[in-house]
Write an enzyme that holds these catalytic residues in place. Structure first.
Site, short mmCIF file in Angstrom:
data_model
loop_
_atom_site.label_atom_id
_atom_site.label_comp_id
_atom_site.label_asym_id
_atom_site.label_seq_id
_atom_site.Cartn_x
_atom_site.Cartn_y
_atom_site.Cartn_z
N TYR A 6 0.85 -1.20 0.00
CA TYR A 6 0.00 0.00 0.00
C TYR A 6 0.88 1.24 0.00
O TYR A 6 1.07 1.90 1.03
CB TYR A 6 -0.93 -0.02 1.21
CG TYR A 6 -1.92 -1.15 1.17
CD1 TYR A 6 -2.99 -1.13 0.28
CD2 TYR A 6 -1.80 -2.24 2.01
CE1 TYR A 6 -3.90 -2.17 0.24
CE2 TYR A 6 -2.71 -3.29 1.99
CZ TYR A 6 -3.75 -3.25 1.09
OH TYR A 6 -4.66 -4.27 1.05
N ASP A 36 -6.93 5.66 6.22
CA ASP A 36 -5.65 5.30 6.88
C ASP A 36 -4.94 6.58 7.31
O ASP A 36 -4.47 6.70 8.45
CB ASP A 36 -4.72 4.59 5.90
CG ASP A 36 -5.18 3.20 5.52
OD1 ASP A 36 -6.24 3.10 4.89
OD2 ASP A 36 -4.48 2.22 5.85
N GLY A 76 -14.45 0.69 3.13
CA GLY A 76 -13.21 0.39 3.87
C GLY A 76 -13.13 -1.07 4.25
O GLY A 76 -12.08 -1.58 4.61
N ASP A 134 -13.57 -3.99 2.44
CA ASP A 134 -13.72 -4.38 1.04
C ASP A 134 -14.57 -5.62 0.77
O ASP A 134 -15.53 -5.56 0.01
CB ASP A 134 -12.34 -4.61 0.41
CG ASP A 134 -11.42 -3.42 0.62
OD1 ASP A 134 -11.81 -2.45 1.29
OD2 ASP A 134 -10.28 -3.47 0.12
N GLU A 144 -1.34 -5.97 9.79
CA GLU A 144 -2.52 -5.28 9.24
C GLU A 144 -3.80 -5.75 9.95
O GLU A 144 -4.66 -4.96 10.28
CB GLU A 144 -2.58 -5.58 7.73
CG GLU A 144 -3.61 -4.81 6.96
CD GLU A 144 -3.60 -5.18 5.47
OE1 GLU A 144 -2.79 -6.06 5.07
OE2 GLU A 144 -4.41 -4.61 4.72
C1 GLC Z 1 -7.39 -2.27 2.20
C2 GLC Z 1 -8.43 -2.09 3.29
C3 GLC Z 1 -8.79 -0.63 3.41
C4 GLC Z 1 -7.53 0.19 3.64
C5 GLC Z 1 -6.47 -0.10 2.57
C6 GLC Z 1 -5.12 0.53 2.87
O1 GLC Z 1 -7.89 -1.95 0.96
O2 GLC Z 1 -9.56 -2.87 3.04
O3 GLC Z 1 -9.70 -0.41 4.44
O4 GLC Z 1 -7.84 1.54 3.62
O5 GLC Z 1 -6.26 -1.49 2.48
O6 GLC Z 1 -4.66 0.12 4.13
#
Ligand code: GLC
Length: 458
Positions: free
Chosen positions: A39, A46, A175, A177, A422
């Site tokens: 990410y 976040d 959020g 998913d 995570e």
């Molecule tokens: C995933 C999670 C999401 C979060 C992202 C970055 O997509 O489902 O909630 O914002 O990761 O951490």
């Protein structure tokens, strides 16, 4: 206590390690990415959570985090869920897939959907915790117009019925998913009608499962649908009046709306400190209408709050037992009777009271999956909302304060036992405690929430 100091230092080191420098509006900003492994951009909720952790160790960094986030705001007020960092290609879908630069400033590349609107809550948290009076005033003055424009955008386009609840149009906007809350709606999107070029693109380019066990990630079919929705919205030129009407996924999400309620209160509070009574009243009123609407999503038959499927003229409650049912606590939307039931469900060993509570899905639900993303594992961020929600009800029920403290302590313990993962396996199945971490490690959110929790309990 010394132990906690070491843990706190580790959390700060995670945030430091995930800090990168980007140039926004010609100025360099430091921002913290969720994880160096995958990410590698900036995610709205976040980033808001990270800023709340940062303010306890580096106020300047907390200000920067949100200022660089609002730099990605569209001219119509939308704050997208991802602000892409240039020169990074480790994430799928890539920046250019969204084709949104016509809406942003200075060529900043973003997604075209939003995230749970945690931003105003983070700004208020920073206001309450930063100590440099002048700098925090400057910071709030800088971000307030963006916050108001974002809230006005959401109210205008996402609540066309003026019912107090906003509509989300993509599971990523929730959020959470691949929560089982979305199964029934997603299953209506027939895979046969998804163009083969979309499927081929996903097959060729999807990256999360290259870094990770696919058992822990959303399925390939779900990914086809996620990308299909994006292509559809792009074809509608990101016109949200049309998207809301035509999207095959449209939901009044109780988690998203609980944050929306609290965010409007936060925005009203910030406006009041600047003496803007009239604007403050407007957002306060919005918070109240959302609170009432959330209370009314309670379903007597299922003993829980329910999301509402509003896809293409539908109006159907979605009764799936996930931890989202506790979110209206955070919005102060629960009646005394609802509170009793929620507390009971939270304490049931066969539902939500597991070794590491609170699992994202009740463990006795038929689609509970302890490994797969939002279908079972415990996430620090949702625990944080439940803890804050319980605290909000502390005067209404004996023991609630104690329950909040206990959940905070268990969340800290979960991170201490396993590391800054995570998300976490919620069940005690004999596996060693230090093997319960899942997803990506050295995760910023987890570190930031730990800092907030330690601060709360000190
Ligand atoms: C995933 C999670 C999401 C979060 C992202 C970055 O997509 O489902 O909630 O914002 O990761 O951490």
């Amino acid at each position: 206590m010394q132990d906690y100091q070491a843990l706190l230092n580790e959390a700060k080191a995670v945030l430091q390690r995930n800090t990168i420098t980007v140039t926004v509006d010609g100025k360099p900003y430091e921002r913290v990415i969720p994880s160096r492994d995958y990410y590698v951009h900036q995610w709205l909720w976040d980033s808001a959570g990270i800023a709340m952790g940062l303010v306890h160790s580096n106020e300047e960094a907390a200000f920067n985090e949100l200022v660089s986030l609002v730099a990605g705001q569209w001219s119509n007020g939308l704050i997208p869920h991802i602000i892409y960092n240039p020169d990074e290609s480790r994430y799928y879908p890539p920046a250019d897939q969204w084709q949104t630069t016509g809406f942003t400033r200075n060529g900043i590349k973003t997604s075209g959907i939003t995230d749970p609107p945690l931003l105003a809550i983070a700004a208020e948290y920073i206001w309450n915790h930063a100590s440099d009076e002048q700098k925090k005033r400057d910071f709030i003055r800088k971000v307030l117009p963006s916050l108001m424009a974002y809230h006005d955008h959401l109210k205008r386009y996402r609540d066309p019925e003026d019912c107090g609840l906003l509509t989300i149009v993509h599971p990523w906007e929730s959020g959470t998913d691949d929560s089982p809350r979305w199964d029934s709606i997603l299953s209506r999107i027939d895979l046969n009608m998804i163009p083969t070029n979309i499927k081929a693109d996903v097959d060729r380019n999807r990256k999360d499962i290259r870094y990770h066990d696919s058992q822990e990630r959303p399925t390939e079919d779900d990914y086809y649908r996620y990308i299909y929705l994006i292509e559809l919205f792009k074809d509608l030129s990101w016109d949200y009046t049309k998207i809301i009407r035509e999207s095959p996924f449209a939901v009044k999400d109780i988690l998203f709306n609980s944050i929306w309620e609290r965010a409007n209160e936060a925005l009203a509070g910030l406006l009041l400190t600047y003496g803007n009574q009239e604007e403050a009243n407007k957002y306060q009123q919005r918070a109240e209408e959302t609170r009432k609407a959330l209370t009314n999503t309670w379903d007597e038959a299922y003993n829980q709050y329910c999301d509402i499927d509003v896809t293409q003229g539908n109006h159907r409650p979605i009764a799936v037992p996930t931890n989202a049912m506790f979110m209206p606590l955070y919005a102060g939307a629960v009646t005394d009777q609802q509170l009793d039931i929620l507390l009971h469900r939270l304490s049931q060993a066969d539902e939500f009271c597991t070794a590491y509570p609170v699992p994202s899905t009740a463990i006795n639900y038929r689609y509970f999956d302890k490994d797969r993303y939002w279908r079972g594992p415990t996430w620090p961020i949702t625990n944080f909302f439940i803890i804050e929600g319980l605290k909000r009800c502390r005067t209404r029920h004996k023991n609630v304060d104690q329950r909040a403290k206990l959940l905070a302590a268990r969340t800290i313990q979960m991170i201490r036992d396993n590391g800054f993962w995570e998300y976490f396996d919620p069940i005690d199945d004999g596996t060693k405690a230090n093997e319960k971490g899942m997803g990506f490690n050295s995760f910023s959110w987890t570190a930031a929430i730990l800092i907030q929790l330690l601060n709360m309990t000190k």
